[in-house]
Design an enzyme around this catalytic site. Structure first.
Site, short mmCIF file in Angstrom:
data_model
loop_
_atom_site.label_atom_id
_atom_site.label_comp_id
_atom_site.label_asym_id
_atom_site.label_seq_id
_atom_site.Cartn_x
_atom_site.Cartn_y
_atom_site.Cartn_z
N LYS A 85 25.55 25.98 39.59
CA LYS A 85 26.03 25.37 38.35
C LYS A 85 26.31 23.88 38.58
CE LYS A 85 29.76 25.98 34.90
NZ LYS A 85 30.95 26.77 34.57
N SER A 160 30.87 28.93 30.15
CA SER A 160 30.11 27.71 30.34
C SER A 160 29.00 27.83 31.40
CB SER A 160 31.04 26.56 30.73
OG SER A 160 31.69 26.86 31.94
N SER A 184 34.18 31.80 32.17
CA SER A 184 32.84 31.20 32.23
C SER A 184 31.84 31.82 33.19
CB SER A 184 32.96 29.71 32.55
OG SER A 184 33.29 29.01 31.40
N1 GLN Z 1 35.55 29.07 27.12
C1 GLN Z 1 36.67 28.63 27.87
C2 GLN Z 1 36.91 27.15 27.62
O1 GLN Z 1 36.23 26.63 26.83
C3 GLN Z 1 36.50 28.92 29.33
C4 GLN Z 1 35.56 27.99 30.00
C5 GLN Z 1 35.50 28.21 31.49
O2 GLN Z 1 35.85 29.28 32.02
N2 GLN Z 1 35.10 27.18 32.19
O3 GLN Z 1 37.75 26.53 28.17
#
Ligand code: GLN
Length: 493
Positions: A85, A160, A184
């Protein structure tokens, strides 16, 4: 060629050792998939074909030498293609975090997890797409365009770590690293029908991970099944002098075990994770999977986690507050590009104003407000207190049960643009994943069925701190008895 990409990580490791396949052919097969399909998926932000092929040749030479001297130890992931990532530093490759503010940033060092992957012999194919600074649940917040879900190109892959999940699901990588601050790894794994671990906070080093919410961030792994995920987890986890939050505890080995069934295992089912408004098919499929755990010998127990409903408001104070501090360093002076201006303040304003995307700006403003003098106690201080209550829900539950089973997300993959301009409806996608991050406990997501549109549904198991092996063993027993994880989107067939 297609035979090569069908091998699981464990099978590929064995085939490489036996000499049935070469790392070069394996890497070529994956690079060809990327060439063929990534124009449709956009899972990758950067690929490193020459470097990967050179590493593959080196791996093949090492394997040949080893076959002459098999008593020498061989690195566990020698010759295996992985994707990373784009919030993790790989020296010599760009690290954009899905943001324009880092568009020319080449980190000069490897993240600890990358260092460990490379010393285990893994080969990095490229960097995968992500919501900007990992803020999002759909990969739509990437400044470089959305990633498409391999099961339905009109839908999001989740986020994400959407690029990593799509890459694994479509077989553009054998396994991939992701990160999980609020879901994420687990939510994109669920949307793309793959398996993903969010380890215990402090289990895996965050050194070289671009920080989002530092008290929540953890590096995880996405793969095709539990055994593949556990194999990579066992290589990247463990104490690191460069991250003071890592603990010096033994890391479970690669093998997730061969226990006959789940007898003796107490599985908690929290009613608070089955809520009005969630997609009915998701509830149905997850309840069937929980029933399957029972058929495999587990004992089901209702548990109550009364503070679950506060996880969302708590997270959306804590995470933006930490993000606002972490993102203060992007000022046009260090790291990425600079927008010129007459004054120093002008450089800050112009660079941040032009290079951060709308969701990141929203979070910086929310977080700055929550931390500002006069509001700190009312927001951040209060959120931290409620966070303790959420953690105590887990502590209490784990007195009665070994693991907790729950849905990963209230819906399956939604249409690109489906949440429109409504950030709150997007935040609601995270209701079931946020509590594990706030409590720091591990969570493992894996596919357990499909909705009527043929989209994958995931379930998560959560366990006590540092008990990842319990989650792996439970899900392994489930996967041995079922076929859901073997389903692939049409573009794989
Ligand atoms: N969807 C969550 C956010 O927008 C989690 C994102 C993540 O785990 N990086 O913060």
């Amino acid at each position: 060629m297609s035979g090569l990409i069908d091998l699981s990580l464990v099978q590929a490791v064995q085939a490489l050792r036996k000499g049935d396949i070469s790392s070069r052919l394996l890497i070529e097969a994956y690079l060809e998939r990327i060439n063929q399909l990534d124009a449709k998926l956009h899972a990758f932000l950067a690929i490193a074909p020459e470097k990967a092929l050179a590493q593959a040749e080196a791996a093949d030479r090492r394997l040949q030498a080893w076959r002459r001297h098999p008593e020498e130890p061989l690195p566990a992931l020698l010759g295996i293609p992985v994707a990373v990532k784009d919030v993790l530093c790989v020296a010599g490759m760009p690290c954009t975090c899905g943001s324009r503010i880092l568009e020319e940033f080449y980190p000069p060092f490897h993240a600890t997890v990358v260092e460990r992957l490379l010393s285990a012999g893994a080969i990095i194919l490229g960097k995968t797409n992500t919501d900007e600074f990992a803020m999002g649940s759909s990969t739509e917040n990437s400044a470089y365009g959305v990633t498409h879900n391999p099961w339905d190109l009109e839908r999001v892959p989740g986020g994400s770590s959407g690029g990593s999940a799509a890459a694994v699901a479509a077989r553009l990588a054998l396994v991939a690293l992701g990160t999980d601050t609020g879901g994420s790894v687990r939510q994109p794994a669920s949307f793309c029908g793959v398996t993903g671990i969010k380890p215990t906070y402090g289990r895996v080093s965050r050194y070289g991970l671009v920080a989002y919410g530092s008290s929540l961030d953890v590096v995880g792994v996405l793969g095709r099944d539990v055994q593949d995920v556990a194999s990579v987890f066992s290589q990247i986890a463990g104490y690191d002098t460069k991250d003071a939050t890592t603990l010096d505890l033994p890391v479970p080995g690669m093998n997730v075990g061969e226990q006959a069934d789940l007898s003796g295992l107490r599985v908690g089912v929290p009613e608070e994770y089955f809520i009005p408004g969630m997609q009915a098919e998701v509830e149905e499929v997850v309840r069937q999977a929980i029933h399957m755990l029972e058929k495999l010998g587990a004992q089901l127990k209702p548990v109550s986690m009364p503070h679950t409903r506060y996880a969302l408001p708590v997270y959306y104070i804590v995470a933006p507050a930490e993000a606002s501090a972490n993102l203060a360093r992007y000022d046009g002076i260090r790291y990425g590009p600079r927008v010129p201006a007459q004054t120093l303040w002008g450089v800050f304003r112009q660079t941040r104003g032009q290079k951060f995307g709308p969701e990141v700006k929203r979070r910086i403003m929310l977080g700055t407000y929550a931390l500002s003098a006069g509001y700190y106690e009312a927001y951040y201080g209060q959120a931290q207190k409620v966070r303790t209550l959420i953690k105590q829900d887990f502590d209490a539950a784990f007195k009665d049960v070994d693991v907790i089973a729950a849905p990963v997300a209230p819906t399956t993959a939604f249409k690109i643009g489906g949440h429109g301009d409504d950030p709150l409806s997007m935040y609601l996608e995270d209701v079931f994943t946020l509590p594990a991050n706030l409590a720091g406990v591990p969570g493992l997501a894996f596919p357990v069925g499909f909705d009527q549109q043929g989209l994958p549904v995931g379930m998560q198991l959560m366990g006590p701190h540092f008990r990842e092996e319990l989650l792996f063993r439970t899900a392994f027993t489930y996967q041995r008895a079922t076929e859901w994880h073997k389903n692939t989107p049409e573009m794989v067939a």
